[in-house]
Design a protein around this motif. Sequence first.
Motif, short mmCIF file in Angstrom:
data_model
loop_
_atom_site.label_atom_id
_atom_site.label_comp_id
_atom_site.label_asym_id
_atom_site.label_seq_id
_atom_site.Cartn_x
_atom_site.Cartn_y
_atom_site.Cartn_z
N ASP A 24 0.53 -1.53 0.23
CA ASP A 24 -0.21 0.04 -0.22
C ASP A 24 1.06 1.12 -0.26
OD1 ASP A 24 -2.30 -1.22 -0.15
OD2 ASP A 24 -2.04 -2.06 2.47
N ARG A 25 2.00 0.99 -0.02
CA ARG A 25 3.03 2.09 0.36
C ARG A 25 3.06 3.10 -1.13
NH1 ARG A 25 7.37 1.79 3.88
NH2 ARG A 25 8.61 3.10 3.10
N ASP A 26 3.09 4.66 -1.10
CA ASP A 26 3.78 5.29 -2.61
C ASP A 26 4.80 5.15 -2.48
OD1 ASP A 26 3.88 7.51 -3.56
OD2 ASP A 26 2.53 8.83 -2.78
N PRO A 27 4.64 5.26 -4.34
CA PRO A 27 6.20 4.60 -4.78
C PRO A 27 6.73 6.34 -3.93
CG PRO A 27 4.79 3.84 -5.86
CD PRO A 27 4.42 4.76 -4.99
N ALA A 28 6.41 7.32 -4.50
CA ALA A 28 7.86 8.30 -3.65
C ALA A 28 8.26 8.04 -2.22
CB ALA A 28 6.62 9.75 -3.37
N THR A 29 7.18 7.19 -1.62
CA THR A 29 8.59 7.25 -0.22
C THR A 29 8.96 6.23 -0.43
OG1 THR A 29 6.88 5.47 0.26
CG2 THR A 29 5.82 7.50 0.53
N LEU A 30 9.59 5.60 -1.41
CA LEU A 30 10.74 4.55 -1.47
C LEU A 30 11.92 4.88 -1.19
CD1 LEU A 30 9.43 1.89 -3.46
CD2 LEU A 30 8.69 2.03 -1.09
N SER A 31 12.94 4.39 -1.02
CA SER A 31 14.67 4.64 -1.50
C SER A 31 14.89 4.51 -3.24
CB SER A 31 15.65 4.00 -0.85
OG SER A 31 15.36 2.48 -0.74
N GLY A 32 16.06 4.75 -3.62
CA GLY A 32 16.25 4.38 -4.51
C GLY A 32 16.00 3.00 -5.10
N GLY A 33 17.12 2.33 -4.13
CA GLY A 33 17.07 0.51 -4.49
C GLY A 33 16.02 0.24 -4.71
N GLN A 34 15.11 0.42 -3.47
CA GLN A 34 13.93 0.14 -3.37
C GLN A 34 12.99 0.10 -4.03
OE1 GLN A 34 11.96 1.73 0.15
NE2 GLN A 34 12.30 -0.18 1.40
N LYS A 35 12.98 1.21 -5.49
CA LYS A 35 12.37 1.38 -6.38
C LYS A 35 12.66 0.51 -7.48
CE LYS A 35 10.98 6.79 -5.60
NZ LYS A 35 11.49 7.99 -5.53
N ALA A 36 13.57 0.58 -7.23
CA ALA A 36 14.65 -0.40 -8.37
C ALA A 36 13.85 -2.07 -8.03
CB ALA A 36 16.29 -0.53 -8.25
N ARG A 37 14.52 -2.03 -6.83
CA ARG A 37 13.90 -3.44 -6.85
C ARG A 37 12.55 -3.62 -7.43
NH1 ARG A 37 14.90 -4.81 -0.71
NH2 ARG A 37 15.07 -2.59 -0.51
N VAL A 38 11.64 -2.99 -7.04
CA VAL A 38 10.25 -3.11 -7.55
C VAL A 38 9.83 -2.93 -9.00
CG1 VAL A 38 7.55 -1.93 -7.76
CG2 VAL A 38 9.31 -1.75 -5.32
N ALA A 39 11.11 -2.37 -9.31
CA ALA A 39 10.49 -1.78 -11.16
C ALA A 39 11.42 -3.85 -11.35
CB ALA A 39 11.07 -1.20 -11.49
N LEU A 40 12.60 -3.89 -11.70
CA LEU A 40 12.46 -5.20 -11.91
C LEU A 40 11.23 -6.68 -11.26
CD1 LEU A 40 14.46 -7.21 -12.75
CD2 LEU A 40 16.28 -7.60 -11.13
N ALA A 41 10.95 -6.29 -10.16
CA ALA A 41 9.70 -7.39 -9.71
C ALA A 41 8.80 -7.37 -10.44
CB ALA A 41 9.32 -7.35 -8.14
N ARG A 42 8.53 -5.86 -10.52
CA ARG A 42 7.13 -6.15 -12.36
C ARG A 42 7.34 -6.18 -13.93
NH1 ARG A 42 5.50 -0.16 -13.07
NH2 ARG A 42 7.74 0.55 -13.85
N ILE A 43 8.55 -6.68 -14.16
CA ILE A 43 9.52 -7.00 -15.19
C ILE A 43 8.92 -8.63 -15.34
CG2 ILE A 43 11.44 -7.38 -16.79
CD1 ILE A 43 11.89 -4.90 -15.82
N LEU A 44 9.89 -8.66 -14.13
CA LEU A 44 9.71 -10.36 -13.57
C LEU A 44 8.50 -11.43 -13.42
CD1 LEU A 44 13.22 -10.67 -11.03
CD2 LEU A 44 12.74 -11.23 -14.08
N LEU A 45 7.49 -10.53 -12.86
CA LEU A 45 5.86 -10.64 -12.81
C LEU A 45 5.94 -11.33 -14.05
CD1 LEU A 45 4.70 -9.13 -9.80
CD2 LEU A 45 5.31 -11.28 -10.03
#
Length: 223
Positions: free
Chosen positions: A136-157
């Motif tokens: 439920d977190r807003d992407p704007a509240t994430l660190s750079g590394g967390q954003k990168a992990r979410v981006a890769l996870a979205r691709i792998l899904l």
Amino acid sequence: MAKQSGNERDLTLDKVRIRLRGDLLIDLSVSVAAGEILTIMGPSGSGKSTLLSFLGGFLSSEFEAEGRILLQGRDVTKLPAEKRHIGILFQDPLLFPHMSVGDNLSFGLASSLRGAKRRGHIEAALDHIEMTGFADRDPATLSGGQKARVALARILLSNPCALLLDEPFSKLDANLRQQMRHWVFEEARQRALPILLVTHDEADADAAGGRVIRLDVPKLVTG
């Protein structure tokens, strides 16, 4: 029927040539095996990102391209981007700012997956990237590394058949860059994806291991 590549899980560039106003930017024939990382290096203007645009299916009409892209034995050259099953991780994570972290991940899932199963896939992906409870977190509240992990996870899904990396570590600090290199490369290898990395950073190439192709800035046609 398209000619099959040597290995059914290869990504093959067959006599790919890309020109801009008559100038030859790319002239490349190469195969990337499942689980292999091929690094394309070169300075700005050498055509690295142009090559990824061609492979991803969104090359600008100002370029002229020829040759074939074979993925798992299929000729995908003329397919639209969404039907190629090629994942791309860019310098910027490109998360949707109006969506929660969970909704961003949901974007990578098939529309046929619904309800509890869909939520289960999202939670499992968050657990895997050590971000349990972040749905439920807003992407704007994430660190750079967390954003990168979410981006890769979205691709792998989205279950890609190949992965393209467009200098995805360049905007991370030095310690995080090393950590993310290891994580991204290991994830892709475990999934046996052919991976093409473009970068100007020698440390990226060293961390990737394997073959390196170096591009030069093309000489312009004069006259």
